[in-house]
Every structure is written in structure tokens, then in C-alpha cells.
Design a protein around this motif. Structure first.
Motif: not given
Length: 373
Positions: A60-65, A342-349
Motif C-alpha cells: 500500500x505504498x502510495x499516499x495519494x492512492x 479505486x485507490x491503486x489506479x487514481x495515482x500515477x504511483x
């Protein structure tokens, strides 16, 4: 470029891969915590070059996600208010809330500005005393010191029209939450070097001992990651579980004492909800009582209906390492970087964004893929 080219050397990478292959004798699964590491792994195909017995689980390593949908909605409401200048790093502008994003708010007339440092928001507040300036503080321990210093400076200078909407999260409690999950398959962790450059490594030995998992601090270039994997595999094969620093050029055991001092002054730990995962105790920061007047949630009384995640989205399982992105039925079909669910697609990371960008589009067993209907 120093510390870039030499850490992408293909010959050295092959040597590390060969040593990992010689060392491993049984299947092992390890989690890289940081989204930047995930992107480096997928971009360079490291997971495909490793022996089949070494599995990398994306954490879960993306704070934006992991910024909750409710917090995004609160940011959108504040940014829409008249006489508010809403400042944010650029990666938050396209993150969707329940019905829009910050780009839409800006297009509708909101004063939304991209800044490159939280100190830019302080300068805007000094230049426009008739406006309320809000900075959206999202990040891990890496970005928190600069944000803490900004509000410290605002208080020292007597700037009263600046506030922070804080959604900072902490890595060690997230590791503990992963290990406590009844479905956890993680046997070792690659810890994020940039986080440890600030915080040091003092929080990790207790986790390694309690859950009997190796924790290796690594950087983000291919050789950094492969060296971290090599050390983790070596510990696993020996039945060891301790903390190793494979990123000494940036990380020391004690971390950055100046940054730690300002963090302790400005922030206090709090329970934090992680998008796609849920509430993790003591996993976030909020402004301390001494800085409560600079808390945007205190200054702006914004309430609204609870936001709901799309039912088809399985980002929570991706964030916990239970599935790979392309095992979600929505991935690449109705969920893309342009239309993230969802969370893991919303951020480029995010892990899903990495798989989409680098064309990892096919699930391992297409016949088992569920319908999105």
C-alpha cells in the motif's frame, strides 16, 4: 548521472539475479512497500527476471492512492468556497472524488493552484491576506517535515490565513496491519528508503522480531531493489529476521534529527483511514493542539454524506497484496488511468496504474476472470 546510471547497470543486475537464483531453495513472497519501488519493478521487469520461487507482492505504498474518498470530497468542498485559495501538489489534482476532481473545481472557477513546495502556499498567504489559503498535505513521512516546517513558520510569522488539510500516513503501522491480516502471505519486506531517510530505522526492529520477518531498507533504482531482494532472500533461507540497511547512501539508523524534531513539535499521531483498506490505528498524523488553529478541518466545518467506493473495484485486495492488478475484472476495461475507480489506479504511483502503463494487461488465468457486470 551519479547514483542513477551506476544503479541501472545491466551486467551488475544480472550478477545479482544469478546470486538470488543460486541462494533461493524454496518459494518466498516479499512485499515492496513503496509505490515508487513498484513502478521501478514493473518498468524494468524485475519481477519477470527473478526466479519463479521469488514473488513480489505490491504493498500500500502510495499516499495519494490511500487518501480516503471522504478526504478528497472534503478537499473539493473547501476548494469550491469563495475567497479560498486551494494549494496542492500536482498529483492530487486529477484524483477523483465522488463526482469530480480538483481540475473540475478549477474549471468551474475555484482558485486551485499547483505548488512545488508547501512554503509556496505560505508565500501566497502572505501576499493575499484577504484570502484563506489551504494546503492539501498528503504524503508519507517523506514530505511531512516540509509541511510541518511550513505551519511552524506561519505561526512564528503570525500568518493567520493559512491552514492545512492533513492526510499524512505512516508506514510502520501499515506494515503491522498487513502482517495482522489473516490472509497475509508476506514473508519479508522491502522498506522505502526515502521514508527511512527521514525517520531512520528505529521503528522496524520490533516489527521484524514480533512477526519474524526480514525488513530490508532499499532505494528505487533496479540495483537497489535487487540488492534488497538478495538480502531478504538470504535472511529467509537462513531463518533470520532482522533489519538491514541496503540504502546507506541515503539512510542512517537515526534518520534526520532536525526533521524529527519539527515533526514532534507540529504533529501528533492519530488513527487514519486508508482508502481501500480501512482504519489503521496510529497510522497517521494530525496537527497537534498547539497548531489546531491551522487545521483546515477545524477552520472549515465541512460535512457531507459518506462516500462509497465502487463495488466492482478490488483495489483494497491489491493494496494488501492479495491479488495482482490484472486479476481485477474492472482493470483496463472500465478502470483506467483516465477513468480510475479505486485507490491503486487514481495515482500515477499506484500498482494498477503501473501495470496499465507498462502493459501488464493480461490476468494469469483469463478463464477465471469474472464479469464486470
Amino acid at each position: 548521472m551519479k547514483y542513477i546510471d551506476e544503479f541501472q547497470d545491466p551486467e551488475l543486475a544480472r550478477r545479482l539475479l544469478d546470486e538470488i537464483a543460486r541462494t533461493v531453495t524454496r518459494p518466498w513472497a516479499m512485499m515492496e512497500v513503496c509505490g515508487g519501488q513498484t513502478h521501478s519493478i514493473i518498468r524494468h521487469g524485475l519481477d519477470q527476471l527473478l526466479p519463479d520461487t521469488v514473488e513480489l507482492i505490491h504493498g500500500p505504498g502510495c499516499p495519494v492512492c490511500v487518501t480516503p474518498l471522504a478526504v478528497i470530497d472534503k478537499a473539493l468542498e473547501i476548494a469550491s468556497l469563495p475567497d479560498v485559495v486551494f494549494c496542492s501538489f500536482g498529483d492530487m489534482l486529477r484524483v477523483p472524488g465522488s463526482d469530480r476532481d480538483l481540475f473540475r473545481v478549477k474549471g468551474d472557477g475555484g482558485d486551485v493552484r499547483v505548488v512545488y513546495s508547501p512554503l509556496d502556499a505560505l508565500r501566497i498567504a502572505q501576499r493575499t491576506p484577504d484570502k484563506q489559503v489551504v494546503f492539501f498535505g498528503v504524503g508519507f513521512e517523506t514530505t511531512a517535515p516540509a509541511i510541518a516546517m511550513t505551519v511552524h513558520q506561519a505561526k512564528r510569522l503570525g500568518v493567520r490565513n493559512l491552514s492545512l488539510l492533513v492526510s499524512h500516513v505512516r508506514v510502520p503501522p501499515a506494515i503491522e496491519a498487513v502482517m495482522r491480516s489473516p490472509d497475509c502471505r508476506v514473508q519479508a519486506f522491502l522498506a522505502a528508503g526515502h521514508v527511512c531517510s527521514v525517520m531512520g530505522t528505529s521503528e522496524y526492529p520490533a516489527l521484524a522480531d514480533t512477526y519474524r520477518v526480514p525488513i530490508v531498507v532499499t532505494g528505487f533504482e533496479p540495483l537497489d531493489i535487487l540488492e534488497g531482494i538478495r538480502r531478504a532472500v538470504r535472511q529467509l533461507e537462513r531463518g533470520e529476521h532482522h533489519v538491514e540497511n541496503a540504502y546507506p547512501r541515503a539512510v542512517s539508523a537515526q534518520g534526520n534529527p532536525v526533521a524529527l524534531r519539527v515533526l514532534r513539535e507540529v504533529f501528533t499521531t492519530t488513527d487514519r483511514t486508508w482508502r481501500g483498506i480501512g482504519t489503521i490505528p496510529d497510522s497517521g498524523w494530525r496537527l497537534s493542539d498547539a497548531y489546531r488553529d491551522y487545521d483546515a478541518e477545524h477552520r472549515f466545518d465541512i460535512t457531507g454524506p459518506a462516500a462509497a467506493e465502487p463495488a466492482v473495484c478490488r483495489s483494497g485486495e491489491v493494496l494488501q497484496g492479495l491479488i495482482k492488478p490484472h486479476e481485477c475484472a474492472a482493470f483496463g476495461i472500465i478502470c483506467t488511468p483516465r477513468t480510475p475507480l479505486g485507490a491503486t489506479m487514481v495515482s500515477s504511483e499506484g500498482a494498477c496504474a503501473a501495470y496499465y502503463l507498462y502493459r501488464r494487461l493480461s490476468p494469469p488465468h483469463t478463464e477465471e476472470k469474472a464479469s464486470v457486470d
